[in-house]
Design a protein around this motif. Structure first.
Motif: not given
Length: 578
Positions: A22-23, A25, A49, A55
């Motif tokens: 997933g991301e 942050r 991501q 990535y």
């Protein structure tokens, strides 16, 4: 392939953050997967991501930016060994095969501190012997982190400087010299043919040096992994180099600031609104936008150094140093040392190494006052600096590049000096790219009241005296005087008047005799003439009542005896009192 971000600098050093499907942050927000409590980091600074098996890092329009390998990015696909800078934090991107947490965290911290200490020592070392000792210690410490047979840690701002450093270190090692050009051109290198890995040191996006390591044959298959390790070490080194440069810059600015504060208060600004001065200031704004050399012409005391300051402050170099040198105040030998600096033992009395003013002004502006007084040998050396933009310290062998702007000033007619062979013609043309002629004070007399008031305020503050202003009579004398010493003479006259005066208003008798003995100014009006007559009568009466004793006469007038003497001289009463 899964990757991770390893913090190699910042508050969370040595922490690892796996990058999943997933991301991820990054920011100052509590909801961030990688929380960085740093005012230089935005709440939602950036995001990492997955993208096509790799990535990618995307900046979320952060105020301070996201940097990869020293370059600001908006959207970038990460490669193993990339260094991501976010605020004060630097993260190293690694992939699964390189993520081997086999070194205990305390040892990593100790080695990190040791590496930064040694890189600072390397950047601060001036002699080849000292640099060689520090380099040996660095290579030993690097050998504790990755197996090396040999190598080099070189400092330089481009391929030529790195090659020169390599050849000075070991003339018989052409491999490292050749790697320098490749590293500057291509970035990190892992060369299986030679067994060398080389990575650049970046400081603020520019090359500052290189680390090269020669690995054993058995390690050839792991060159990329070792390149990642060297890249992390290079990041630590770059941070150390930047801190040394910043400290040197701050120390230089401190020394220059102290020097200016000990001088004549050059930061007070240029005072006046005459047409002649306005014309000069318009030219200042025009020439400040470029890096062209400027030659300031004018009589002594017209404010050439202040104009040079204004050019510097209005230029793109305003944040860097402004260094002023009076060429007439130093002998040829001392001027050379002052300009270029010297190495320890280069001449009698050189007990320690000294940086020259040219080196201290790197990135800023150098002002050479009274350049017409410079001896011929120094003119030739200065010409070489202007042409080549490089120099060596006195007694040194290291050539240093120069990035500065030159402003020169003289009260001589340099064109006439060139014609009679006292000044080099080629240097004159190098300096005379833009010439500014500063008007003498007698050609802008309308500025005298403003200048006098300005100097009065400063002198009163320095003398801790309350002086409200200048009397009309005193101002009339100031306006009538031709001021051969220009603004400097006016400032000295006002300061003397403040020191010697007794009243809260600056009076004519407080002014120097040279000003009072000048042709009298037109009286400001009949009232002023009447006041002068009354003063004469009062002094004559007090003198008679005191029996010719000036102390008794001063007491009757309720003034200081020295003030009475000045009044007698100013009002022309000497003959009448005999």
């Amino acid at each position: 392939m899964e990757g991770e971000l390893l913090v190699i600098s910042g508050a969370r050093v040595c922490e690892r953050f796996p990058l999943g499907a997933g991301e991820t942050r990054i920011g100052r927000s509590p909801q961030s997967a990688i929380l960085l409590d740093d005012p230089g980091v935005s709440l939602d600074h950036c995001m990492v991501q997955p993208a096509a098996g790799r990535y990618r890092i995307v900046d979320h329009h952060s105020s301070t930016g996201t940097f990869v390998n020293g370059k600001r990015i908006s959207d970038y696909t990460l490669e193993p060994g990339d260094q991501v800078s976010i605020g004060e934090t630097v993260l190293l991107y690694r992939e699964e095969s390189a993520a081997q947490p086999d070194t205990p965290t305390p040892q990593i911290l100790l080695r990190t501190c040791a590496l930064q200490f040694l890189f600072r020592a390397l950047a601060s070392s001036e002699s080849p012997a000292a640099r060689g000792t520090v380099e040996t210690q660095l290579l030993r410490l690097i050998g504790d982190l990755t197996p090396v047979l040999g190598g080099a840690v070189l400092l330089g701002q481009d391929a030529a400087e790195l090659r020169a450093a390599s050849e000075a270190r070991d003339p018989a090692s052409p491999i490292i010299s050749a790697l320098a050009a490749r590293v500057c051109r291509d970035g990190p290198i892992a060369d299986a043919a030679t067994g060398y890995v080389a990575v650049p040191l970046y400081v603020r996006g520019a090359i500052a040096g290189m680390i090269a390591a020669h690995l054993p044959p058995l390690e050839t298959a792991r060159l990329e992994e070792h390149a990642d390790t060297l890249a992390a070490i290079a990041t630590l080194g770059a941070m150390a180099l930047e801190s040394v440069r910043e400290l040197e810059r701050l120390n230089t600015e401190k020394a220059l600031l102290i020097e200016r504060l000990d001088g004549a208060g050059l930061h007070s600004g240029i005072v006046g609104s005459s047409a002649a001065l306005e014309k000069v200031m318009r030219m200042v704004q025009r020439v400040a936008a470029s890096d062209a050399s400027v030659l300031l012409l004018g009589e002594s005391g017209t404010g050439k150094e202040m104009v040079a300051h204004e050019i510097h402050r209005a230029s793109a170099r305003a944040a860097r140093a402004f260094v002023a040198i009076n060429c007439a105040a130093l002998t040829e030998t001392l001027l050379e040392s002052e300009l270029f600096g010297h190495e320890k033992g280069s001449f009698t009395g050189a007990a320690a190494q000294k940086k020259g003013k040219l080196e201290m002004a790197e990135g800023g502006t150098v002002f050479l006052d009274e350049i017409g007084e410079m001896a011929a040998p120094m003119q030739a050396k200065l010409l070489r600096v202007l042409q080549q933009r490089e120099f060596e310290r006195v007694g040194g062998t290291r050539t240093m590049k120069l990035n500065l702007r030159l402003i020169a000033a003289t009260n001589r007619d340099l064109a006439a000096e060139v014609r009679r062979g006292a000044f080099r013609e080629d240097l004159y043309h190098r300096l005379n790219v833009v010439a500014l002629q500063l008007p003498p004070l007698r050609e802008r007399s309308e500025d005298i009241p403003a200048l006098a008031g300005h100097f009065l305020e400063r002198a009163a503050a320095r003398s801790s005296r309350r002086v409200r202003g200048i009397s009309p009579e005193a101002l009339a004398h100031l306006m009538a005087y031709p001021w051969p010493g220009n603004v400097r003479e006016l400032e000295n006259a006002i300061e003397r008047a403040v020191v010697l005066g007794q009243s809260e208003t600056l009076l004519p008798e407080d002014l120097p005799e040279t000003i009072l003995d000048a042709p009298a100014a037109q009286e400001a009006g009949a009232m002023q003439a009447s006041v002068t007559d009354v003063k004469r009568q009062l002094i004559l009466r007090a003198w008679q009542e005191g029996g010719g004793d000036y102390k008794l006469a001063a007491a009757k007038l309720n003034i200081h005896p020295n003030s009475l003497i000045r009044l007698i001289r100013t009002l022309g009463l000497r003959e009448s009192l005999k």
